[in-house]
Design an enzyme around this catalytic site. Sequence first.
Site, PDB file in Angstrom:
ATOM      1  N   HIS A 182       5.798 -48.954  -9.644  1.00 29.05           N
ATOM      2  CA  HIS A 182       5.242 -47.880 -10.470  1.00 29.05           C
ATOM      3  C   HIS A 182       5.048 -46.662  -9.581  1.00 29.05           C
ATOM      4  O   HIS A 182       4.311 -46.705  -8.596  1.00 29.05           O
ATOM      5  CB  HIS A 182       3.908 -48.295 -11.096  1.00 29.05           C
ATOM      6  CG  HIS A 182       3.333 -47.241 -12.001  1.00 29.05           C
ATOM      7  ND1 HIS A 182       3.549 -47.234 -13.357  1.00 29.05           N
ATOM      8  CD2 HIS A 182       2.574 -46.144 -11.733  1.00 29.05           C
ATOM      9  CE1 HIS A 182       2.938 -46.184 -13.893  1.00 29.05           C
ATOM     10  NE2 HIS A 182       2.342 -45.505 -12.922  1.00 29.05           N
ATOM     11  N   CYS A 183       5.722 -45.579  -9.927  1.00 28.94           N
ATOM     12  CA  CYS A 183       5.693 -44.378  -9.091  1.00 28.94           C
ATOM     13  C   CYS A 183       4.675 -43.384  -9.642  1.00 28.94           C
ATOM     14  O   CYS A 183       4.855 -42.852 -10.749  1.00 28.94           O
ATOM     15  CB  CYS A 183       7.078 -43.734  -9.047  1.00 28.94           C
ATOM     16  SG  CYS A 183       7.147 -42.253  -8.013  1.00 28.94           S
ATOM     17  N   PRO A 184       3.610 -43.092  -8.902  1.00 30.35           N
ATOM     18  CA  PRO A 184       2.617 -42.130  -9.395  1.00 30.35           C
ATOM     19  C   PRO A 184       3.146 -40.700  -9.426  1.00 30.35           C
ATOM     20  O   PRO A 184       2.631 -39.868 -10.179  1.00 30.35           O
ATOM     21  CB  PRO A 184       1.463 -42.281  -8.398  1.00 30.35           C
ATOM     22  CG  PRO A 184       2.092 -42.798  -7.153  1.00 30.35           C
ATOM     23  CD  PRO A 184       3.225 -43.662  -7.592  1.00 30.35           C
TER      24      PRO A 184
END
Length: 410
Positions: A182-184
Amino acid sequence: MYGSKMASDSNRHIIDSHGPSMRVYQVWKGNNRFFLKGRLIFGPDVRSLYLTIFLIVTPVILFSAFVSQTPINGRHSLGNLIVIICVVFTIYVIFLLFLTSARDPGIIPRNQHPPEGERDWGAASHADNRGAGAGAGPPTKDVMVNGSVVKVKYCQTCLLYRPPRCSHCSICNNCVERFDHHCPWVGQCIGKRNYRFFFMFVSSTTMLCLYVFGFCWVNIKKIMDVYHCNLWRAFIKSPVSGILILYTFIAAWFVGGLTVFHLYLITTNQTTYENFRYRYEGKVNPYNRGCVGNFVEVFLSRIPKSKNKFREKVKGDSSSAFNSWRSLGHPNPMSPPEMNKTSIDMMEMEMGKRQAVGAEDFEDIRSQIESVGMEARHRNWEITPDIQMLASEFGMEYGSTPRQKIHGSL
């Protein structure tokens, strides 16, 4: 007629449950954010996109306004070309960011019930977890992938066995196919349907940083040649160039390192999650197709269609009840028949609490139920479950004389 009215009132909440239709995105149980009526799906941290866009656009604006237009080389047309290329490249990077962030990354639709044969396990596991505070890990199944045995886990949230390379994102609260991470920075999970665009975004951002970094140095070198000054005086004459050189150097190390790392993952056909979790060094990677085959899989294969129809209409009542049931901490959601049964049980509990009603009221209600039962038998009507429940509550058998215990209770 009065008995029919009673039946209608007692079942009103069941009849009224067929409310207006809603869209899937309106009753979605994940943590995603939807825009344009479900056409765009983002992660719960979609606001981080503002910061990402700011970090990309701001240095480009400074470069276009203060660096590329410096008439050091004496040709203004060249400066315009440098600006045009930089702006077009920036728009391309933002477009890739949008493609990465605003699409379904490969979400597996969750089930409303555990798979057949797993329902008893699901309830027992939930009971163990509540009682002991920590139960055993989820069950696994062995599946064959390219001749190798791979274990797939059961997801207690989505109520399904995850396909190979699928993992549950705790931030988005979804199971995602070929889950990478999950890429912020993009506010979205990176999975099977957007990994290609994510890599293109990261690598293009690296090239944009190098582009600005390189022309800033060209500008500094021109200043040194024209004014015959040292490096420090050149930075003083063009401070924006010095700031952008430092900024793009740091940014290029970050996104460039990320690009190199994902190039390694692509050539070995791994995900970030697998690389940190399983460590295939010294082990057989069942997904490795060779360097060329791995590149073809990521960049040339067809992106599968989304398994979710976010704009499809569903009945809002069942989905809302499903969400309410899950929000109360129950392990398994209920199907509509089970919810109807629960509503009848709640009505039965409510009837049990009406001890303060006068005896004459009970007698009137009893007589009306008896008349309904007699008419139903005479016309061969089907006795609905709620009428049966009410009749048994008052100690009756449809159309027969009331049991004596009802009088005793009064």
